[in-house]
Design an enzyme around this catalytic site. Structure first.
Site, mmCIF file in Angstrom:
data_model
loop_
_atom_site.group_PDB
_atom_site.id
_atom_site.type_symbol
_atom_site.label_atom_id
_atom_site.label_comp_id
_atom_site.label_asym_id
_atom_site.label_seq_id
_atom_site.Cartn_x
_atom_site.Cartn_y
_atom_site.Cartn_z
ATOM 1 N N TYR A 10 56.171 30.722 33.418
ATOM 2 C CA TYR A 10 55.441 31.172 32.941
ATOM 3 C C TYR A 10 55.378 30.121 31.554
ATOM 4 C CZ TYR A 10 55.310 33.966 27.682
ATOM 5 O OH TYR A 10 55.156 34.473 26.762
ATOM 6 N N LEU A 32 57.507 28.435 44.544
ATOM 7 C CA LEU A 32 57.006 29.349 43.890
ATOM 8 C C LEU A 32 58.109 31.277 44.953
ATOM 9 C CD1 LEU A 32 53.436 29.081 46.340
ATOM 10 C CD2 LEU A 32 54.109 28.783 43.466
ATOM 11 N N ALA A 78 61.841 23.889 36.406
ATOM 12 C CA ALA A 78 62.541 25.353 37.494
ATOM 13 C C ALA A 78 64.116 26.041 37.437
ATOM 14 C CB ALA A 78 62.551 23.913 39.351
ATOM 15 N N TYR A 145 74.588 32.012 33.862
ATOM 16 C CA TYR A 145 73.391 31.103 33.535
ATOM 17 C C TYR A 145 72.820 29.988 32.472
ATOM 18 C CZ TYR A 145 68.639 30.221 30.826
ATOM 19 O OH TYR A 145 67.408 30.543 30.530
ATOM 20 N N LEU A 194 61.167 42.352 26.361
ATOM 21 C CA LEU A 194 60.544 43.055 25.753
ATOM 22 C C LEU A 194 59.410 43.563 25.760
ATOM 23 C CD1 LEU A 194 61.636 45.257 23.743
ATOM 24 C CD2 LEU A 194 61.418 43.062 22.029
ATOM 25 N N SER A 287 74.374 45.309 28.095
ATOM 26 C CA SER A 287 75.692 44.445 27.971
ATOM 27 C C SER A 287 75.132 43.253 27.839
ATOM 28 C CB SER A 287 76.928 44.486 28.906
ATOM 29 O OG SER A 287 76.157 44.006 30.134
ATOM 30 N N GLY A 288 75.705 42.048 26.996
ATOM 31 C CA GLY A 288 75.419 40.557 26.707
ATOM 32 C C GLY A 288 74.404 40.403 25.618
ATOM 33 N N ASP A 289 74.086 41.847 24.570
ATOM 34 C CA ASP A 289 73.089 41.179 23.774
ATOM 35 C C ASP A 289 73.906 40.823 23.092
ATOM 36 O OD1 ASP A 289 70.539 41.955 25.153
ATOM 37 O OD2 ASP A 289 70.245 43.548 24.697
HETATM 38 N N1 UDP Z 1 64.750 44.654 25.459
HETATM 39 C C1 UDP Z 1 64.170 46.167 24.427
HETATM 40 N N2 UDP Z 1 63.966 47.045 25.557
HETATM 41 C C2 UDP Z 1 63.517 45.983 26.987
HETATM 42 C C3 UDP Z 1 63.769 44.866 26.644
HETATM 43 C C4 UDP Z 1 64.642 44.149 25.893
HETATM 44 O O1 UDP Z 1 65.094 47.102 24.057
HETATM 45 O O2 UDP Z 1 63.095 46.802 28.006
HETATM 46 C C5 UDP Z 1 65.488 44.731 23.926
HETATM 47 C C6 UDP Z 1 66.765 43.751 24.514
HETATM 48 O O3 UDP Z 1 68.132 44.172 24.112
HETATM 49 C C7 UDP Z 1 67.121 42.270 23.273
HETATM 50 C C8 UDP Z 1 65.292 42.503 23.076
HETATM 51 O O4 UDP Z 1 64.663 43.170 23.173
HETATM 52 O O5 UDP Z 1 67.167 42.954 22.103
HETATM 53 C C9 UDP Z 1 64.727 40.905 23.385
HETATM 54 O O6 UDP Z 1 65.258 41.135 25.115
HETATM 55 P P1 UDP Z 1 64.288 40.043 26.144
HETATM 56 O O7 UDP Z 1 64.816 40.866 27.615
HETATM 57 O O8 UDP Z 1 63.009 40.153 25.702
HETATM 58 O O9 UDP Z 1 65.284 38.590 25.700
HETATM 59 P P2 UDP Z 1 66.161 37.950 25.124
HETATM 60 O O10 UDP Z 1 66.915 37.999 23.925
HETATM 61 O O11 UDP Z 1 67.737 38.779 26.466
HETATM 62 O O12 UDP Z 1 66.475 36.855 26.687
#
Ligand code: UDP
Length: 327
Positions: A10, A32, A78, A145, A194, A287-289
């Protein structure tokens, strides 16, 4: 010649377009596994690129590229980048992202190539003591990660001291949008992000969009992030190379817009841009957000002269164009 590892992915592919627009000779290296051959084929219609299929975990693959071309500078994308997967399978992340990068750096040294731009991440900060987060914030990554990227940052600092290898470390925040003509865009399988998830739910009724939690301690209860446009981000890499060539110094920069947008705000802009009534469901927290995360990007503005040119609405419009072309 510029070597772009992960150039079929991307952010890598958008950076290749920027490099081609600036008349650079580019060789793309990609296994790839997450990148796409279709992206390489599209890049070939935009300008002249060399493509070498290979894997950073095999040092012979990288050696082959450095023996074939005179590489002056490397932009290193990569990597595997799924936080949740990294918790379940840390070996995959350390082997590819960390050990693979060591293979790359050692091959660079062997061929006297001592300039690299590295895609790092705000995930190296871990739990935040303050926002907006600047480059001096302590780094305590909480996922394999984040750790795999943090280790590379440390290795690069040590390689500068020991061998004079100069690196620009770019710590990305959230990335959004696509090429303005919709030729390339965000294409992950599975898609976890998102904006593509909201847009994909328009085309695929089975992919109902879910907001992960609306009970956070934020104004509207949903998480806040800093969405930087992918073409603006590509430009940051171009400026990083100019800086390396001019100053020959290592440095570290956050790349973010300094604006925090909530999930609900992003969703509302998607509804506005697409002019669709998109169904949405409130689900439990993922989890982890983290609750809220956005950048202090003062350093990159002052030192590299980088300024975001595109708004979140621009990013969502280009992402929508890509989704329409692609699905
Ligand atoms: N999010 C959501 N629904 C989705 C994907 C993401 O509500 O289908 C929320 C996610 O919980 C976070 C924000 O959108 O608060 C950004 O998530 P993303 O995975 O895009 O990026 P991250 O910040 O995790 O790297």
């Amino acid at each position: 010649m510029i070597l772009v590892t992960g150039g079929a992915g991307y952010i890598g592919s958008h950076t290749v377009v920027n490099l081609l627009n600036n008349n650079n000779d580019v060789v793309v290296f990609d296994n790839l596994e997450n990148g796409h051959i279709e992206t390489i084929n599209t890049l070939k219609t935009i300008g002249h690129i060399e493509f070498e299929k290979g894997d950073l975990r095999n040092i012979e693959d990288i050696e082959r590229v450095f023996s074939k071309y005179k590489i002056d500078v490397v932009i290193h994308f990569a990597a595997f980048a799924l936080v949740e997967e990294s918790v379940k399978n840390p070996a995959k992340y350390y082997r590819n992202n960390t050990f693979g990068t060591l293979n790359l750096l050692d091959t660079m040294l062997k061929h006297d190539c001592k300039k690299i731009v590295f895609s790092s991440t705000c995930a190296t900060y871990g739990d935040l003591n303050y926002i907006p987060v600047d480059e001096k914030h302590p780094q305590n990554p909480i996922s394999p990660y984040g750790s795999s990227k943090y280790m590379v940052e440390r290795i690069m600092q040590d390689y500068d001291k020991a061998y004079g290898m100069k690196s620009i470390i770019l710590r990305y925040f959230n990335v959004a949008g696509s090429d303005e003509f919709g030729r390339i865009g965000e294409w992950h399988e599975p898609e976890t992000h998102l904006i593509p998830n909201i847009l994909k739910s328009i085309f695929d009724k089975d992919k109902k969009f879910k907001i992960f939690g609306n009970d956070y301690n934020t104004p509207d209860g949903t998480c806040i992030r800093d969405y930087v446009n992918v073409e603006d981000l590509a430009e940051a890499h171009k400026l990083a190379i100019d800086y390396l060539n001019k100053e020959n110094k290592s440095n570290i920069f956050n790349v973010g817009t300094e604006n925090g947008n909530s999930v609900k705000e992003v969703f509302d802009i998607c509804s506005e841009v697409t002019n669709k009534d998109i169904p949405v469901e409130i689900a439990s927290r993922r989890s982890g957000d983290m609750e809220a995360l956005y950048a202090n990007a003062n350093k990159i503005k002052t030192v590299l002269g980088w300024h975001p040119q595109r708004t979140l609405k621009d990013s969502i419009s280009s992402a929508y164009k890509w989704e329409q072309n692609h699905f």
